[in-house]
Design an enzyme around this catalytic site. Structure first.
Site, PDB file in Angstrom:
ATOM      1  CD  GLU A 129      -3.276  -0.683   1.971  1.00 17.96           C
ATOM      2  OE1 GLU A 129      -4.012  -1.326   1.860  1.00 17.96           O
ATOM      3  OE2 GLU A 129      -2.964  -0.817   3.196  1.00 17.96           O
ATOM      4  CB  CYS A 142       2.746   7.554   3.081  1.00 19.17           C
ATOM      5  SG  CYS A 142       2.895   6.666   4.360  1.00 19.17           S
ATOM      6  CB  CYS A 149       6.492  -5.092   9.987  1.00 18.02           C
ATOM      7  SG  CYS A 149       7.801  -4.018  10.333  1.00 18.02           S
ATOM      8  CB  CYS A 153       4.641  -1.885  17.230  1.00 21.36           C
ATOM      9  SG  CYS A 153       6.341  -1.531  16.628  1.00 21.36           S
ATOM     10  CB  CYS A 156       1.668  -0.893  14.233  1.00 20.07           C
ATOM     11  SG  CYS A 156       2.052  -1.002  12.273  1.00 20.07           S
ATOM     12  CB  CYS A 388       0.274   6.376  10.984  1.00 16.02           C
ATOM     13  SG  CYS A 388       0.807   8.202  10.495  1.00 16.02           S
TER      14      CYS A 388
HETATM   15  N1  SAH Z   1       8.223   1.288  11.057  1.00 16.04           N
HETATM   16  C1  SAH Z   1       8.274   2.219  10.872  1.00 16.04           C
HETATM   17  C2  SAH Z   1       7.434   3.145   9.651  1.00 16.04           C
HETATM   18  C3  SAH Z   1       6.436   3.016   9.563  1.00 16.04           C
HETATM   19  S1  SAH Z   1       5.171   3.354  10.940  1.00 16.04           S
HETATM   20  C4  SAH Z   1       7.819   2.770  12.133  1.00 16.04           C
HETATM   21  O1  SAH Z   1       7.440   2.050  13.380  1.00 16.04           O
HETATM   22  O2  SAH Z   1       8.137   4.072  12.341  1.00 16.04           O
HETATM   23  C5  SAH Z   1       4.943   5.121  10.479  1.00 16.04           C
HETATM   24  C6  SAH Z   1       3.799   5.947  11.869  1.00 16.04           C
HETATM   25  O3  SAH Z   1       3.168   5.313  12.486  1.00 16.04           O
HETATM   26  C7  SAH Z   1       4.987   5.356  13.377  1.00 16.04           C
HETATM   27  O4  SAH Z   1       5.193   6.550  14.182  1.00 16.04           O
HETATM   28  C8  SAH Z   1       4.427   4.344  13.941  1.00 16.04           C
HETATM   29  O5  SAH Z   1       4.321   3.866  15.240  1.00 16.04           O
HETATM   30  C9  SAH Z   1       2.997   4.583  13.459  1.00 16.04           C
HETATM   31  N2  SAH Z   1       1.993   4.346  14.080  1.00 16.04           N
HETATM   32  C10 SAH Z   1       1.739   2.904  13.668  1.00 16.04           C
HETATM   33  N3  SAH Z   1       0.186   2.222  14.345  1.00 16.04           N
HETATM   34  C11 SAH Z   1      -0.645   3.757  14.317  1.00 16.04           C
HETATM   35  C12 SAH Z   1      -1.761   3.280  14.941  1.00 16.04           C
HETATM   36  N4  SAH Z   1      -2.745   2.542  14.826  1.00 16.04           N
HETATM   37  N5  SAH Z   1      -2.494   4.849  14.622  1.00 16.04           N
HETATM   38  C13 SAH Z   1      -1.245   5.827  15.089  1.00 16.04           C
HETATM   39  N6  SAH Z   1      -0.037   5.323  14.885  1.00 16.04           N
HETATM   40  C14 SAH Z   1       0.508   4.339  13.975  1.00 16.04           C
HETATM   41 FE1  SF4 Z   2       6.284  -2.464  11.745  1.00 15.37          FE
HETATM   42 FE2  SF4 Z   2       4.437  -0.690  12.490  1.00 15.37          FE
HETATM   43 FE3  SF4 Z   2       6.353  -1.410  14.376  1.00 15.37          FE
HETATM   44 FE4  SF4 Z   2       6.579   0.624  11.881  1.00 15.37          FE
HETATM   45  S1  SF4 Z   2       5.391   0.766  13.534  1.00 15.37           S
HETATM   46  S2  SF4 Z   2       8.287  -1.301  13.581  1.00 15.37           S
HETATM   47  S3  SF4 Z   2       5.095  -0.751  10.616  1.00 15.37           S
HETATM   48  S4  SF4 Z   2       5.387  -2.556  13.467  1.00 15.37           S
END
Ligand code: SAH
Ligand code: SF4
Length: 409
Positions: A129, A142, A149, A153, A156, A388
């Site tokens: 995406e 983006c 991944c 987290c 996410c 995000c």
């Molecule tokens: N993997 C990288 C980049 C992708 S995520 C990282 O983790 O930084 C881009 C941003 O969205 C990151 O700051 C991530 O922590 C945040 N993010 C992930 N899940 C989210 C959610 N459900 N709501 C808001 N932000 C989120």
């Molecule tokens: Fe991976 Fe989502 Fe964590 Fe970014 S925030 S490192 S995309 S699991």
């Protein structure tokens, strides 16, 4: 100049599959998208061009690919017919297949792009995406770096999709080329809607963030090579200040990111103590907050004019107290920093809720009073799951056995 014998010598595939530049025959023409100049030059020399001509043709190819957005060698009007045939016989200029496009009520666009495995066309293609976020003063793309991944987290959505594979530099650049094409950003292109181009700009895409699917620093070489093409004046020509890489905290790669790419850095911090961060961003167990912040403090090129962005997702009752806000300010005291508060974007089955609006404002006030601009990132494209942390595709990791069987190993 190259003789046509050489063309035919190298051109077994073209005979099989016809002169379609994007043909999906089992013969893999070398895809030029994502290759740096030296790599293309080397390929041209291996086809018989002398160094001087190889350099000149490489410049022309880059210009056609990145400035003009051409996917058809026939359109390269300043290249002789024999050389165009040589290109056609040996190279491709691939773009992903567009599986779907969704447009949010706020104008955000999300595309599902499909890529065939460049190393092995027998493997199933993967879907990623890519999201475009238009604002009055900028247009941000983006971009994804991986399919799925490895990290998990807990807030996410991408983290619930196992890593299928890393994207190649060509696939990372390919997302931007395809988005530019769809947004009418190449010369002669058609804009899908009026008023798409931000004020004072000539292009719809002015900024790129590596914030799509995946952890970019776990695919460092490919992400680096792609970002060098984004920022190259003869490539996509986007200033390094307008390219941001976001990492969950892969500490050993942070210095190299600054040194070798010079792009802006964003850190997914999300918690101010190790106990909580271990749960939210499990990579913290490997590289805890103290080590992460030290790497940030030493980020090559960091200054008050080039601050690091700290992203902080607002999770109700989890990390959103006044004490958390005060501790955040204390932790970042010695680092040129910006703080970006992100309202949590829910996804099906997500175990958290977004903080109340008053809580976010109170948190933001504390941070502002300490001297930080702390914009709250307005959620964009939530209705199409483009915000995000909401990205995820259906692509699945294959077992080794299945991969081997499909690739004929
Ligand atoms: N993997 C990288 C980049 C992708 S995520 C990282 O983790 O930084 C881009 C941003 O969205 C990151 O700051 C991530 O922590 C945040 N993010 C992930 N899940 C989210 C959610 N459900 N709501 C808001 N932000 C989120
Ligand atoms: Fe991976 Fe989502 Fe964590 Fe970014 S925030 S490192 S995309 S699991």
């Amino acid at each position: 100049m190259v003789s046509l014998d050489l063309v035919t010598g190298k051109n077994l595939a073209a005979e099989k599959s016809g002169p379609d530049h994007a043909a999906s025959s089992s013969f893999a023409r070398t895809d030029l998208v994502g290759l740096d100049r030296a790599e293309i030059q080397k390929l041209l020399v291996s086809l018989g061009l002398d160094d001087k001509e190889a350099r000149m043709r490489t410049r022309q190819l880059w210009n056609w690919i990145y400035v003009n957005g051409i996917t058809d060698f026939e359109k390269m009007s300043n290249v002789s017919k024999a050389t165009r045939e040589l290109f056609l016989a040996n190279f491709s200029l691939k773009r992903p297949e567009v599986i779907s496009e969704q447009v949010s009520s706020d104008g955000t666009r999300k595309w599902l792009f499909r890529f065939k495995d460049p190393a092995n066309p027998n493997l199933p293609p993967v879907d990623v995406e890519t999201v475009y976020i238009p604002e009055p003063s900028r247009g941000t793309l983006c971009v994804s770096s991986q399919v799925g991944c490895t990290l998990t987290c807990s807030f996410c959505h991408t983290g619930t999709q196992r890593l299928v594979r890393n994207l190649s530099a060509g696939e990372i650049v390919g997302q931007v080329l395809m988005a530019r094409e769809l947004l009418g950003d190449f010369p002669g292109g058609t804009r899908p809607v009026n008023g798409l181009v931000p004020r004072g700009e000539t292009r719809a895409i002015t900024n790129i963030v590596m914030m799509g699917m995946g952890e970019p620093l776990y695919n460092f070489e490919n992400v680096k090579n792609a970002m060098l093409i984004f920022s190259d004046g003869d490539g996509l020509s986007i200033s390094k200040r307008r390219i941001t890489l976001s990492t969950s905290g892969v500490v050993p790669q942070i210095e190299a990111t600054g040194k070798e790419t010079g792009v802006m850095l964003a850190i997914s911090l999300h918690a101010v103590n190790d106990e909580l961060r271990n749960k939210l961003v499990p990579i913290n167990k490997k590289w805890p907050i103290k080590e992460l912040l030290l790497a940030c403090k030493n980020y090559p090129g960091v200054s008050n004019a080039r601050r690091i962005t700290f992203e902080y997702v607002m999770l109700k009752g989890v990390n959103d107290s006044d004490a958390d806000a005060r501790e955040l300010v204390r932790l970042l005291a010695n680092i040129p920093a910006k703080i970006n508060l992100i309202p949590f974007n829910p996804w099906p089955g997500s175990p958290y809720e977004c903080s109340d609006w008053e809580t976010i404002e109170r948190f933001s006030d504390i941070v502002n009073k300490a001297g930080y601009a702390s914009p709250v990132r307005t959620p964009r494209g939530r209705d199409i799951f483009a915000a995000c942390g909401q990205l995820k595709s259906e692509s699945e990791r294959l077992s080794k056995k299945k991969r081997d069987a499909l690739s004929g190993a």
